[in-house]
Each structure stands twice: as C-alpha cells, then as structure tokens.
Design an enzyme around this catalytic site. Structure first.
Site, PDB file in Angstrom:
ATOM      1  N   LEU A 195      -7.772   8.589  -0.418  1.00  0.00           N
ATOM      2  CA  LEU A 195      -8.182   8.826  -1.143  1.00  0.00           C
ATOM      3  C   LEU A 195      -7.938   9.664  -2.421  1.00  0.00           C
ATOM      4  CD1 LEU A 195      -9.687   5.942  -2.704  1.00  0.00           C
ATOM      5  CD2 LEU A 195     -11.861   7.046  -2.487  1.00  0.00           C
ATOM      6  N   GLY A 196      -6.579   9.721  -2.433  1.00  0.00           N
ATOM      7  CA  GLY A 196      -6.778  11.543  -3.442  1.00  0.00           C
ATOM      8  C   GLY A 196      -6.016  10.800  -4.939  1.00  0.00           C
ATOM      9  N   ARG A 197      -5.838  10.997  -5.947  1.00  0.00           N
ATOM     10  CA  ARG A 197      -5.732  10.533  -6.791  1.00  0.00           C
ATOM     11  C   ARG A 197      -4.686   9.443  -7.312  1.00  0.00           C
ATOM     12  NH1 ARG A 197      -3.138  16.937  -7.351  1.00  0.00           N
ATOM     13  NH2 ARG A 197      -4.771  17.338  -9.047  1.00  0.00           N
ATOM     14  N   ILE A 273       3.070   2.965   0.011  1.00  0.00           N
ATOM     15  CA  ILE A 273       3.815   4.122  -1.225  1.00  0.00           C
ATOM     16  C   ILE A 273       3.484   5.205  -1.050  1.00  0.00           C
ATOM     17  CG2 ILE A 273       4.073   2.162  -2.858  1.00  0.00           C
ATOM     18  CD1 ILE A 273       1.272   5.070  -2.276  1.00  0.00           C
ATOM     19  N   ARG A 275       5.018   8.023   2.301  1.00  0.00           N
ATOM     20  CA  ARG A 275       5.654   8.771   3.205  1.00  0.00           C
ATOM     21  C   ARG A 275       6.192   8.240   3.598  1.00  0.00           C
ATOM     22  NH1 ARG A 275       6.807  11.040  -1.100  1.00  0.00           N
ATOM     23  NH2 ARG A 275       7.720  13.528  -1.456  1.00  0.00           N
ATOM     24  N   ASP A 299       7.675   0.326   0.693  1.00  0.00           N
ATOM     25  CA  ASP A 299       8.318   1.050  -0.534  1.00  0.00           C
ATOM     26  C   ASP A 299       8.738   2.714   0.494  1.00  0.00           C
ATOM     27  OD1 ASP A 299       9.012   1.599  -3.296  1.00  0.00           O
ATOM     28  OD2 ASP A 299       8.229   2.952  -2.974  1.00  0.00           O
ATOM     29  N   GLU A 304      15.607   7.127   5.190  1.00  0.00           N
ATOM     30  CA  GLU A 304      15.693   6.779   3.558  1.00  0.00           C
ATOM     31  C   GLU A 304      17.779   7.738   3.287  1.00  0.00           C
ATOM     32  OE1 GLU A 304      12.605   7.809   1.011  1.00  0.00           O
ATOM     33  OE2 GLU A 304      11.418   6.427   1.592  1.00  0.00           O
ATOM     34  N   HIS A 322      12.381   2.865  -2.213  1.00  0.00           N
ATOM     35  CA  HIS A 322      11.770   4.247  -2.405  1.00  0.00           C
ATOM     36  C   HIS A 322      11.594   4.255  -4.495  1.00  0.00           C
ATOM     37  CE1 HIS A 322       9.919   8.512  -2.010  1.00  0.00           C
ATOM     38  NE2 HIS A 322       9.516   8.466  -2.831  1.00  0.00           N
TER      39      HIS A 322
END
Length: 358
Positions: A195-197, A273, A275, A299, A304, A322
């Site tokens: 729960l960051g930005r 969404i 890593r 995503d 990748e 991505h």
C-alpha cells in the site's frame, strides 16, 4: 514541453522547445559506432554522462545533444570499453528495465549518480551504490494514475472476462449460443500487496466499486481506513482477488508463493502490475493449469519479454506486455522528470527525486 515537479504531481505546460544540436548527435553516433566515447565540447564539472541501455527517444536525443552522453556497449565489447573509459563517467542514465547492475557499477569507479527512468530500480545495485555514496533517482508519482488504471482494467477483465468475450465474438462462437456468465467486481473483497503510492491509488479507485479493501505491508500504514493483515496467506484466504503493487528487489522475490496462491483458491484472482519476480511464476502457472487458481491478470513476468508458453492458451488469464505506465502523457512526464534529475545533478550535485536511503 517543460514540467515542474511539485510534491506528488507534475504540472506541464507547452513552451518552445530547444532543438537538439544535430552536429553533436551525428558526432556521438559516429563515435558510438566505433565503440569509443565522444569528445566533450564543454566539460561538465561533474564529469561525463553514460547511457545504459535503450531509452525513450525524447530522453536519448536530449542527453546526447545537451550532455554528449555515450552509450555503453552491450555484449563482449563492454568490458574493454569500461577498462579504457569507465573512470571518465560520473553519471549513468538508465531505465528501470535495464538498470546499473553490480558488474557495470564496479566498472565505473568514479560514478556519482544513477538517474533512472521509471519508478522501479531493482535492476540497479542499490546496496553497492549506498556503500559508495552514489546517489540514485527514480520517477515516482507521475505514473501512479496510469499504473492504477491498468490494475483496475486487469481486475475488471478477469472478473467480467471481457478479453475472453471479445475472442468469443471474433471467432463466431456467438452464433452457437450465449457467452458463459462471469462474476461482478462490485462489492468484492480485494487484497492489495503493497500500500504505497500506487497501491493507495488502486484502493481509491476500488472504493467506487464498493469493494472491501485489505492490505499487507511490512508495517501498517498510518492514517488509512483499510484493514491491515500481517500475513500474506491470511490476506489471500480472505480476499476474492489479490493485486500486487509491491516494490521489486531481492526482498520481495517469490513473495507470492504457492502457499499464498493456494489460499487465494480456485475462485480467486491474481493481478500483478509490480514486478514479475514478486510472484513464484512456476507455482502460478501450476495453479492456473490445475484450476487451483481462478485466473490472473498479468502485466509483468519473471523473464520479460518471455511469457510462459502454458499461459498463452488459457482463457482465464489476461496478458499485457508491461505497459502499465504506457501512455503518452505519463511517459512524457517521466522523461521530463528524468531530464530534470540529470540537469539538477550536473548543476548542483543533487537529485530532485532521490530514492530513500541512497
């Protein structure tokens, strides 16, 4: 286009743009083709600029034209280049996808700053940077909205099966009967890992769907109304879907384990969404193939652009390349902030948006 960074917002306005010095660009290209650095027309008091990996054209053209940046060779030519020229460079400009790894950083003995295009910096050896006093910047906040929008798009897709329904119509299957019923998103229990930005921006969007939101962090976040759950397994077991918004890096590798996926269960969905490394990808593929997980919206991936072949045939999985921050508006703001960090460092030795602790 010029931008001013204020707190967590970038405000932009249109002004006349200085044209690149085409002669510098040509000279730089010729020297890069020969594998040697470009001559600097005006020496910077803070040394030379190294480009690491491909960059957005706006960034790449500007750092060549304004800073005579040189791109470090890839492959076998890199070590010889570093042996001869590594000590000349004090600033590296790179992207979150490429970064400045341990070997490259070690080959730049006078490096003072890593300017990173992207919010993630797990591809850069931050531990070595800290031990050597190397400053590292990223581009926070300017991509929060687009990444959160992508998370919501994936969540809606896996619940309502919109991508699957699109393929159903395209192959003519509607002529043979109606599409199977899906599940609604409104009112569901959603767990957010990190729960960051960006995680907070996702939660704010989900409030409009009357979702019951819980979250897991290393520690509770002060001043939020969402339910904190100290165990990832418990969060999964009490959620209809998990959204991964945690930072990448060594501390979060395999955080979403087979145990967590089993707790989420055959009616649960996973959206990532963050890593690819945050999820045990082998365990995820196994759970999806066995039906032990209801579906996934992804995503990002572990290796990748290589996506596990088994996922390509699954209708309950939505796969994106991505692109969470991939809008013109956001990428332009990221480019402007990257260039602002570089220009500020060259001028003052400081970064506008340094990462915590570096």
């Amino acid at each position: 286009m010029r931008c001013r960074y204020r707190s967590i917002r970038i405000t932009c306005w249109t002004v006349s743009v200085r044209q690149p010095n085409l002669q510098s660009v040509t000279i730089n290209a010729d020297f890069q083709a020969a594998g040697i650095p470009t001559p600097t027309e005006q020496g910077s008091p803070r040394g030379r600029v190294l480009q690491v990996g491909p960059l957005m054209p706006m960034v790449q053209t500007t750092i060549v034209a304004e800073h005579n940046a040189v791109r470090v060779p890839d492959g076998p030519a890199r070590q010889a280049f570093l042996d001869e020229h590594g000590s000349e460079f004090t600033v590296a400009v790179t992207s979150g996808k490429i970064g400045v790894d341990s070997a490259l950083m070690a080959g730049l003995p006078n490096l003072l700053a890593v300017v990173n295009f992207g919010v993630g910096y797990d591809t850069t050896d931050v531990a070595q940077a800290r031990s050597r006093g190397i400053q590292v910047s990223n581009t926070p906040d300017v991509l929060n909205d687009c990444v959160a929008d992508t998370a919501l798009a994936l969540l809606l897709d896996v619940f309502r099966r919109t991508s699957t329904a699109d393929r159903f119509v395209r192959r003519g299957a509607w002529q043979d009967g109606n599409f199977p019923l899906a599940s609604k998103l409104s009112g569901k229990r959603i767990g957010i890992v990190g729960l960051g930005r960006i995680g907070t921006a996702i939660a704010q969007r989900l409030a409009g769907f009357n979702c019951a939101i819980s979250y897991h962090n290393r520690n509770p976040v002060a001043g939020v109304e969402y339910r904190y759950v100290g165990s990832l397994t418990e969060l999964a077991a009490t959620s209809d879907a998990l959204i991964i918004a945690a930072a990448g890096g060594a501390d979060s590798v395999g955080l979403i384990s087979a145990e967590v996926l089993a707790a989420l269960g055959p009616q649960g969905y996973l959206v990532n969404i963050a890593r690819g490394s945050v999820v045990d990808e082998a365990a995820l593929v196994a759970a999806l193939l066995s039906g032990d997980l209801g579906g996934a919206g992804l995503d990002v991936f572990e290796d990748e652009p290589n996506v596990p072949v088994a996922l390509l045939a699954l209708d309950n999985v939505v796969l994106l390349p991505h692109l969470a921050s991939g809008t013109l508006e956001t990428r332009t703001a990221m480019a402007e902030l990257t260039l602002t960090n570089l220009n500020q460092f060259v001028s003052t030795g400081t970064l506008l948006t340094p990462i915590a602790g570096a």
